[in-house]
Design a protein around this motif. Structure first.
Motif: not given
Length: 433
Positions: A232, A256, A258, A281, A283
């Motif tokens: 992450q 993921q 961000y 992957n 956003q």
């Protein structure tokens, strides 16, 4: 365009930059859009003169005793090229689109102009604001002149190969097939450095997401962040998303990432780049204001969950002066103070997101200690859960080490590594006992 018209256009662009304080590349682009009759050679000639003046502004000012844009443009032609005063003065004949003739005072100033010698202060010879000299002296010590001289050179164009789509060797062959020559960068395993000029944005390799324009130093900062598949990862100050794209490729579309920023307009430009790169992957998140003594509602679900938080902090941009020579003259003490406040804020905001055992990676495109070492030391003083990690111990084994001093911080410079200037610190949040 005639040589005189090119000179007058450069004078107009410089005058706008000096008066407005707007970024030089934006002023030049505005001129180019408004003068579509100017061909590629005309634009190149005007750009070359404009950025030569910006790169050597302090030297030229000392030589002619004036900071007037018009006189500096003439001085750049007479002192920086093999053209005599009379030859340059002939360009100013008052014809349509050409400069007005030199005044007697201008003629005298140019005739007597001599570039500063070794006895001149370093900020004059190497073209940077005097008020920043203590910072650069603290950063470089006896190596100051070598380091600042490197900022006078033009920066190369580096590309990052998107390893989700192609290996570096095949990407290099693809570029060659499109008429561009390049070579592997010495340190980044994904980098290619152009050795010929060309329109990268028009290439199929770019349109297909195989390469992105990214300085090797920026690539190395991503490499050091160590993003791995399944993690992450938060890119807290993503901006246009160049580093987010590199991190996502490192993660091989697993886990993921961000990409966050307070500027929705800049962040919106990342979406087509993500699609072009084949990234699945990532956003984006637009962040609102941050209040240290309140819960961070925009990132509440990520608190203490991130394996890696990249803080690519807003900064003075002194490390990119080769690319943006005008920026050295627009920076002010007040602006620098604002950057320092923003850096402290994003470090505090990012620290809340790191899980125990995770890492906070602080990056600036600055070489000023007040934005780098001093900023990190101030953060560590009030966040005892974080410990600095020697950068070399986090370097991938298969990648050669860049020629930088070992220690807790990595500093890249044009003189030492041939990259833009970058500072990277890796701060590990200790696991709970």
């Amino acid at each position: 365009m005639t040589p005189g018209a090119r000179l007058q256009s450069a004078i107009s662009v410089l005058s706008d930059i000096f008066k407005s304080g707007r970024p030089a590349d934006r002023v030049f682009d505005t001129w180019a859009r408004s003068n579509r009759y100017a061909g590629s050679k005309d634009r190149a000639a005007v750009s070359d003169l404009v950025f030569t003046v910006l790169r050597r502004r302090a030297e030229l000012t000392a030589a002619v005793g004036s900071d007037d844009a018009r006189l500096l443009a003439f001085a750049a032609l007479t002192l920086g090229a093999e053209q005599g005063v009379d030859e340059v003065a002939a360009l100013a004949d008052g014809a349509r689109h050409a400069p007005e003739p030199l005044s007697p005072e201008e003629q005298t100033a140019l005739s007597m102009a001599v570039l500063p010698g070794e006895s001149a202060p370093p900020w004059t010879r190497f073209n940077y604001p005097e008020w920043l000299h203590p910072e650069f002296e603290a950063a470089f010590g006896n190596g100051l002149e070598r380091e600042m001289a490197a900022f006078m050179e033009r920066a190369p164009t580096d590309l990052r190969v998107n390893t989700l789509k192609m290996k570096r060797e095949k990407a290099l062959a693809a570029l060659t097939g499109e008429g561009l020559s390049a070579e592997a960068t010495p340190w980044s395993p994904w980098g290619l450095r152009l050795t010929s000029r060309g329109n990268v944005l028009g290439l199929a390799t770019f349109r297909d997401g195989i390469v992105e324009i990214q300085d090797e130093g920026s690539q190395l900062a991503c490499l050091l962040a160590g993003a791995a598949p399944g993690e992450q990862v938060v890119d807290l100050c993503a901006g246009g998303g160049g580093k987010s794209l590199a991190l996502a490729a490192m993660m091989k579309n697993h886990g993921q990432i961000y990409a966050c920023d307070t500027d929705a307009r800049r962040l919106s430009g990342l979406t087509p780049r993500v699609r072009r790169a084949g990234i699945r992957n990532l956003q984006t998140r637009v962040l609102g204001p941050f209040t240290p003594d309140m819960a961070d509602k925009d990132l509440a679900g990520l608190a203490s969950h991130a394996d890696c938080v990249l803080v690519d902090a807003p900064c003075s941009g002194t490390g990119a002066w080769r690319r943006s020579p005008g920026a050295r003259w627009s920076l002010s003490p007040e602006m620098l103070m604002g950057y320092r406040a923003a850096q402290a804020e994003v470090l505090t905001r990012g620290a809340r997101l790191v899980r125990p055992g995770g890492r906070l990676v602080y990056v600036t495109c600055s070489l000023l200690p007040s934005e780098n070492e001093t900023q990190v030391e101030a953060f560590l003083a009030v966040h005892p859960a974080f410990t600095p990690q020697p950068w070399a111990s986090n370097w991938p084994e298969h990648v050669p080490l860049p020629p930088a001093p070992h220690g807790n911080w990595l500093r890249l410079t044009p003189a030492s590594t041939g990259t833009d200037g970058f500072f990277v610190a890796i701060l590990r949040r200790e696991a709970r006992s």
